[in-house]
Design a protein around this motif. Sequence first.
Motif, PDB file in Angstrom:
ATOM      1  N   LEU A 178      -1.774 -22.200  -3.800  1.00 53.15           N
ATOM      2  CA  LEU A 178      -2.393 -23.508  -4.017  1.00 53.15           C
ATOM      3  C   LEU A 178      -3.427 -23.442  -5.131  1.00 53.15           C
ATOM      4  N   ASP A 179      -4.230 -22.363  -5.141  1.00 52.70           N
ATOM      5  CA  ASP A 179      -5.207 -22.176  -6.217  1.00 52.70           C
ATOM      6  C   ASP A 179      -4.503 -22.195  -7.561  1.00 52.70           C
ATOM      7  N   GLY A 180      -3.383 -21.478  -7.618  1.00 55.87           N
ATOM      8  CA  GLY A 180      -2.628 -21.406  -8.858  1.00 55.87           C
ATOM      9  C   GLY A 180      -2.161 -22.792  -9.283  1.00 55.87           C
ATOM     10  N   LEU A 181      -1.555 -23.505  -8.339  1.00 56.96           N
ATOM     11  CA  LEU A 181      -0.992 -24.819  -8.669  1.00 56.96           C
ATOM     12  C   LEU A 181      -2.091 -25.811  -9.026  1.00 56.96           C
ATOM     13  N   LEU A 182      -3.123 -25.893  -8.178  1.00 54.65           N
ATOM     14  CA  LEU A 182      -4.134 -26.941  -8.368  1.00 54.65           C
ATOM     15  C   LEU A 182      -5.030 -26.672  -9.564  1.00 54.65           C
ATOM     16  N   GLY A 229       9.191 -22.522  -8.933  1.00 55.97           N
ATOM     17  CA  GLY A 229       8.619 -23.863  -8.999  1.00 55.97           C
ATOM     18  C   GLY A 229       7.415 -23.923  -9.913  1.00 55.97           C
ATOM     19  N   PHE A 230       6.567 -22.929  -9.819  1.00 57.22           N
ATOM     20  CA  PHE A 230       5.301 -22.938 -10.541  1.00 57.22           C
ATOM     21  C   PHE A 230       5.498 -23.065 -12.048  1.00 57.22           C
ATOM     22  N   GLY A 231       6.455 -22.255 -12.549  1.00 65.17           N
ATOM     23  CA  GLY A 231       6.705 -22.257 -13.991  1.00 65.17           C
ATOM     24  C   GLY A 231       7.034 -23.648 -14.509  1.00 65.17           C
ATOM     25  N   ARG A 232       7.714 -24.455 -13.673  1.00 62.92           N
ATOM     26  CA  ARG A 232       8.090 -25.794 -14.105  1.00 62.92           C
ATOM     27  C   ARG A 232       6.919 -26.755 -14.051  1.00 62.92           C
ATOM     28  N   LEU A 233       5.999 -26.512 -13.120  1.00 62.21           N
ATOM     29  CA  LEU A 233       4.969 -27.516 -12.862  1.00 62.21           C
ATOM     30  C   LEU A 233       3.825 -27.459 -13.852  1.00 62.21           C
ATOM     31  N   ILE A 234       3.514 -26.266 -14.363  1.00 60.09           N
ATOM     32  CA  ILE A 234       2.314 -26.189 -15.178  1.00 60.09           C
ATOM     33  C   ILE A 234       2.643 -26.355 -16.647  1.00 60.09           C
ATOM     34  N   ASP A 235       1.573 -26.541 -17.425  1.00 59.28           N
ATOM     35  CA  ASP A 235       1.775 -27.014 -18.797  1.00 59.28           C
ATOM     36  C   ASP A 235       2.005 -25.894 -19.809  1.00 59.28           C
ATOM     37  N   PHE A 236       1.863 -24.643 -19.410  1.00 56.03           N
ATOM     38  CA  PHE A 236       2.122 -23.559 -20.365  1.00 56.03           C
ATOM     39  C   PHE A 236       2.837 -22.441 -19.612  1.00 56.03           C
ATOM     40  N   PRO A 237       3.608 -21.645 -20.324  1.00 58.07           N
ATOM     41  CA  PRO A 237       4.495 -20.705 -19.631  1.00 58.07           C
ATOM     42  C   PRO A 237       3.764 -19.505 -19.023  1.00 58.07           C
ATOM     43  N   ILE A 238       4.150 -19.146 -17.809  1.00 53.61           N
ATOM     44  CA  ILE A 238       3.696 -17.904 -17.194  1.00 53.61           C
ATOM     45  C   ILE A 238       4.942 -17.084 -16.913  1.00 53.61           C
ATOM     46  N   GLU A 239       4.956 -15.864 -17.371  1.00 50.57           N
ATOM     47  CA  GLU A 239       6.097 -14.976 -17.110  1.00 50.57           C
ATOM     48  C   GLU A 239       6.299 -14.874 -15.598  1.00 50.57           C
ATOM     49  N   PRO A 240       7.491 -15.276 -15.086  1.00 54.51           N
ATOM     50  CA  PRO A 240       7.650 -15.412 -13.637  1.00 54.51           C
ATOM     51  C   PRO A 240       7.514 -14.120 -12.836  1.00 54.51           C
ATOM     52  N   PHE A 273      -4.072 -25.261 -12.322  1.00 49.03           N
ATOM     53  CA  PHE A 273      -3.358 -25.342 -13.593  1.00 49.03           C
ATOM     54  C   PHE A 273      -2.540 -26.607 -13.751  1.00 49.03           C
ATOM     55  N   SER A 274      -2.626 -27.515 -12.787  1.00 48.64           N
ATOM     56  CA  SER A 274      -1.786 -28.701 -12.880  1.00 48.64           C
ATOM     57  C   SER A 274      -2.433 -29.892 -12.177  1.00 48.64           C
ATOM     58  N   HIS A 275      -2.307 -31.062 -12.781  1.00 49.89           N
ATOM     59  CA  HIS A 275      -2.723 -32.305 -12.131  1.00 49.89           C
ATOM     60  C   HIS A 275      -1.505 -33.028 -11.561  1.00 49.89           C
ATOM     61  N   LEU A 276      -0.381 -32.335 -11.548  1.00 55.97           N
ATOM     62  CA  LEU A 276       0.858 -32.977 -11.127  1.00 55.97           C
ATOM     63  C   LEU A 276       0.782 -33.576  -9.717  1.00 55.97           C
ATOM     64  N   PRO A 277       0.170 -32.873  -8.720  1.00 61.35           N
ATOM     65  CA  PRO A 277       0.096 -33.486  -7.383  1.00 61.35           C
ATOM     66  C   PRO A 277      -0.577 -34.858  -7.414  1.00 61.35           C
ATOM     67  N   LEU A 278      -1.635 -34.998  -8.225  1.00 64.44           N
ATOM     68  CA  LEU A 278      -2.316 -36.297  -8.319  1.00 64.44           C
ATOM     69  C   LEU A 278      -1.410 -37.331  -8.972  1.00 64.44           C
ATOM     70  N   ARG A 279      -0.713 -36.888 -10.015  1.00 65.48           N
ATOM     71  CA  ARG A 279       0.157 -37.815 -10.725  1.00 65.48           C
ATOM     72  C   ARG A 279       1.304 -38.268  -9.818  1.00 65.48           C
ATOM     73  N   PRO A 301      -2.753 -14.194 -12.761  1.00 65.81           N
ATOM     74  CA  PRO A 301      -1.653 -14.285 -13.740  1.00 65.81           C
ATOM     75  C   PRO A 301      -1.751 -15.546 -14.605  1.00 65.81           C
ATOM     76  N   GLY A 302      -2.225 -16.646 -13.995  1.00 65.15           N
ATOM     77  CA  GLY A 302      -2.365 -17.888 -14.752  1.00 65.15           C
ATOM     78  C   GLY A 302      -3.440 -17.769 -15.814  1.00 65.15           C
ATOM     79  N   LEU A 303      -4.597 -17.226 -15.424  1.00 65.32           N
ATOM     80  CA  LEU A 303      -5.695 -17.106 -16.383  1.00 65.32           C
ATOM     81  C   LEU A 303      -5.337 -16.133 -17.499  1.00 65.32           C
TER      82      LEU A 303
END
Length: 327
Positions: A233-237, A158-169, A239-245, A196-198
């Motif tokens: 959650l740290d990873g998702l929040l 899921g994470f790979g799809r949600l954020i704006d740049f690729p992270i090797e899964p 690196f992504s504003h998707l939950p707000l959107r 991993p995100g940073l």
Amino acid sequence: MLIPACSQPPCHRVNSPARIALVIPVYNEASVLPELLRRLDLLMASHPGERWTILFVNDGSRDESAELIRRKASADPSYALVDFSRNFGHQAALTAGLAHAIDHDAVVTMDADLQDPPEVIPSLLAAWRGGAEVVLAVRRSRQERGLRRLGFDLFHRGFGRLIDFPIEPNTGTFGLLSAEAVAAFNSLPEKHRFFPGLRAWIGFKQGEVLYDRQERAAGTPGVTFRKLVRYALDGLLSFSHLPLRLLTYLGLFVAGCGFAVGAFFITRRLLGIEVAFTGFTTLVTLVLFLGGIQLVGIGVLGEYLGRIYDEVKRRPHYIVRRRVRLE
Ligand code: UDP
Ligand code: MG
């Protein structure tokens, strides 16, 4: 102090012998440490051409981990210890390790529980010498089972799809950073860290090495399921504003539905069509549904707000009680 050992790449690759640091967070790992130390000794003995520093960060262990490492460090100058005043978490321990490893040509980050086998390190070094500035150890296989495994899989997919740049899964902590990458990482000020995100965010030329992730050699995971959820959650929040959107979209959708229903009944009334005076069930359902959505919305806002609050407090990421073999 964020001065890299050498700021002119690729000079770190011609340094001979290269100064290699291993950063290893430790939390209650006394049952694994003897085996880990044995295998690290073997690694160093079989690669005498490098100058090794094994930098343990003791993250407030309640067993004798710190004492084991301190004893090892007093007998062998390759070992060093940063000892936290309490448990600050895996990410804080990694942050501390990288902050203390600035005078090295390359830094390997790995777990203490032998899930990341030290025998893979020479391949990481080879990839670095081949020109990669960030080397990711990519899991070919995983040993976890059950709920933990399902959680890992769902998150990575899921994470790979949600954020704006690729992270090797299939990557985690295990990998290598060049001196420049370490300096870049150390310049990041944020408190809620998702390594991993940073590591993907800082960029640099990436290389990959495949390995088989092992089972934890002994003991129990210090990263409990609760900590994992918070980490995810740290990873998702961060690196992504998707939950707000999504909340905005949901709000628009519900408001649209409300408008349509309202228009329907008003039109009927204007046309003189009888509007039945019932609808208690509908009303209760709608009130609860909308109340629930609003509470979820406030919760998501709160997650972001709490993190902003943590960041603006600007407390240090960790407190060091003592350092062994480090200035
Ligand atoms: N760890 C840590 N602080 C903690 C929990 C874990 O420094 O609060 C260390 C632990 O000793 C290990 C690494 O972080 O070296 C990964 O922890 P664990 O094996 O529990 O996590 P998992 O492999 O299940 O992700
Ligand atoms: Mg582990």
